[in-house]
Motif scaffolding. Structure first.
Motif, PDB file in Angstrom:
ATOM      1  N   TRP A   1       0.749  -1.022   0.141  1.00  0.00           N
ATOM      2  CA  TRP A   1      -0.090   0.014  -0.018  1.00  0.00           C
ATOM      3  C   TRP A   1       0.857   1.418  -0.052  1.00  0.00           C
ATOM      4  O   TRP A   1       0.420   2.253  -0.447  1.00  0.00           O
ATOM      5  CB  TRP A   1      -1.039  -0.098   1.224  1.00  0.00           C
ATOM      6  N   THR A   2       2.132   1.255   0.651  1.00  0.00           N
ATOM      7  CA  THR A   2       2.915   2.283   0.780  1.00  0.00           C
ATOM      8  C   THR A   2       3.242   3.172  -0.914  1.00  0.00           C
ATOM      9  O   THR A   2       3.010   4.282  -0.982  1.00  0.00           O
ATOM     10  CB  THR A   2       3.977   1.947   1.466  1.00  0.00           C
ATOM     11  N   PRO A   3       3.376   2.184  -1.884  1.00  0.00           N
ATOM     12  CA  PRO A   3       4.193   1.097  -1.823  1.00  0.00           C
ATOM     13  C   PRO A   3       5.766   1.025  -1.761  1.00  0.00           C
ATOM     14  O   PRO A   3       6.246   2.124  -2.158  1.00  0.00           O
ATOM     15  CB  PRO A   3       3.639   0.408  -3.514  1.00  0.00           C
ATOM     16  N   LEU A   4       6.322  -0.184  -1.374  1.00  0.00           N
ATOM     17  CA  LEU A   4       7.784  -0.112  -1.206  1.00  0.00           C
ATOM     18  C   LEU A   4       8.300  -0.921  -2.407  1.00  0.00           C
ATOM     19  O   LEU A   4       8.868  -2.085  -2.329  1.00  0.00           O
ATOM     20  CB  LEU A   4       8.010  -0.934   0.145  1.00  0.00           C
ATOM     21  N   TRP A   5       8.064  -0.341  -3.622  1.00  0.00           N
ATOM     22  CA  TRP A   5       8.509  -0.797  -4.736  1.00  0.00           C
ATOM     23  C   TRP A   5       9.694  -0.037  -5.343  1.00  0.00           C
ATOM     24  O   TRP A   5       9.772   1.187  -5.303  1.00  0.00           O
ATOM     25  CB  TRP A   5       7.517  -0.771  -5.950  1.00  0.00           C
ATOM     26  N   HIS A   6      10.700  -0.658  -5.869  1.00  0.00           N
ATOM     27  CA  HIS A   6      11.646  -0.204  -6.693  1.00  0.00           C
ATOM     28  C   HIS A   6      11.562   0.274  -7.895  1.00  0.00           C
ATOM     29  O   HIS A   6      12.272   1.059  -8.379  1.00  0.00           O
ATOM     30  CB  HIS A   6      13.020  -1.443  -6.696  1.00  0.00           C
ATOM     31  N   ASP A   7      10.521  -0.493  -8.663  1.00  0.00           N
ATOM     32  CA  ASP A   7      10.312  -0.060  -9.929  1.00  0.00           C
ATOM     33  C   ASP A   7       9.276   1.189 -10.134  1.00  0.00           C
ATOM     34  O   ASP A   7       8.195   1.313  -9.789  1.00  0.00           O
ATOM     35  CB  ASP A   7       9.484  -1.180 -10.660  1.00  0.00           C
ATOM     36  N   GLU A   8       9.912   2.310 -10.293  1.00  0.00           N
ATOM     37  CA  GLU A   8       9.278   3.585 -10.229  1.00  0.00           C
ATOM     38  C   GLU A   8       8.137   3.772 -11.412  1.00  0.00           C
ATOM     39  O   GLU A   8       7.326   4.374 -11.350  1.00  0.00           O
ATOM     40  CB  GLU A   8      10.260   4.856 -10.289  1.00  0.00           C
ATOM     41  N   ALA A   9       8.655   3.205 -12.492  1.00  0.00           N
ATOM     42  CA  ALA A   9       7.513   3.202 -13.472  1.00  0.00           C
ATOM     43  C   ALA A   9       6.232   2.296 -13.116  1.00  0.00           C
ATOM     44  O   ALA A   9       5.351   2.864 -13.298  1.00  0.00           O
ATOM     45  CB  ALA A   9       8.169   2.469 -14.828  1.00  0.00           C
ATOM     46  N   ALA A  10       6.345   1.218 -12.411  1.00  0.00           N
ATOM     47  CA  ALA A  10       5.226   0.738 -11.787  1.00  0.00           C
ATOM     48  C   ALA A  10       4.388   1.347 -11.014  1.00  0.00           C
ATOM     49  O   ALA A  10       3.246   1.540 -11.082  1.00  0.00           O
ATOM     50  CB  ALA A  10       5.560  -0.658 -11.399  1.00  0.00           C
TER      51      ALA A  10
END
Length: 279
Positions: free
Chosen positions: A179-188
């Motif tokens: 939900w934060t989200p803690l994703w490395h993929d900025e495009a996503a």
């Protein structure tokens, strides 16, 4: 188990495919939702029956199985979150939504008071066993795509296929990641979340724990739990694929097992910022 709300003899209700269903086909039939049952379904339905018995209405009611061997659960009305690649509806992308999903999780965990899983009933990825002191049954997959936003701003959550016993902080870790989200993929992040700055992520991270009313000892466990959850996700997907489950073979081939490892590296580099935001 049989469907406790089956249509009358000769009555045929149309089946409406529902979006999502990353690991199986899900259809709506009248005011029920149906999907293929598994060896874990009795354990899950025992949990859902307990939640219903204590008046917890933010999860589907279990209604047995139908003649096709499908799990039957009550349909939850409301705005449903998405599973990419489309952008998540704006009401799911707010700090208030993060606080509300944290509140859902606290209510879900608290509603399990008095529930004792049957050790003879296995879960999908774990054998049946009693709860250890301090454990609850975790949902394990409270992503935006498994939630329904209700008119009063609260959430209901469905798809308990991966439920099993564990520590509450591990359930929180997945919510924080998703939900934060803690994703490395900025495009996503841009494509599926409409773009989220680091400052906004820090506020949303804290809001989940505020909604959960997390105390200081629990907050201190969160950063390590997040990293642990990401690493375990990769292993779980790979293990299920190795067992020959077609859905997980596909997911691993699409890179879903590698992404958590990249996310873990991204989060590890910013761990202290997130730890400070919730201390």
């Amino acid at each position: 188990m049989t469907d406790r709300r089956a249509p009358r003899s000769g009555e045929a209700l149309p089946e409406e495919p529902l979006s999502g269903g990353n690991t199986g086909v899900v259809v709506r039939v009248g005011d029920t939702v149906r999907r293929q049952a598994g060896h874990w379904t009795p354990a899950v339905h025992a949990l859902l029956d307990h939640l219903e018995s204590v008046g917890f209405d933010a999860a589907p009611r279990a209604l047995g199985t139908d003649p096709q061997g499908r799990e039957v659960a009550a349909y939850l009305p409301g705005l449903v979150g998405t599973l990419g690649p489309d952008v998540l509806p704006p009401p799911f992308r707010t700090v208030q939504a993060c606080r509300a999903i944290g509140a859902w999780m606290r209510a879900f965990h608290d509603a399990q008071t008095g529930f004792e899983p049957d050790p003879a009933l296995p879960w999908r990825v774990a054998p049946g066993r009693p709860l250890a002191p301090g454990e609850v049954v975790l949902h394990h997959d409270v992503g935006t795509y498994n939630t329904v936003l209700r008119p009063d701003g609260s959430f209901a959550v469905f798809d308990f296929d991966f439920a099993s016993p564990g520590w509450p902080v591990d359930d929180l870790a997945y919510v924080l990641w998703s939900w934060t989200p803690l994703w490395h993929d900025e495009a996503a992040v841009d494509r599926e979340m409409g773009g989220v700055t680091l400052s906004e992520r820090l506020h949303k991270f804290a809001a989940v724990l505020d909604g959960y009313a997390a105390d200081a000892p629990l907050r201190a466990q969160v950063p390590d739990a997040v990293l642990r959850r990401m690493t375990r996700q990769s292993r779980t997907l790979e293990d299920l694929a190795a067992q020959g489950d077609p859905a997980f073979v596909r997911m691993v081939a699409e890179g879903h097992a590698e992404r958590p490892r990249h996310d873990a590296r991204w989060f590890a580099q910013r761990r202290d910022l997130f730890a400070a935001a919730i201390s």
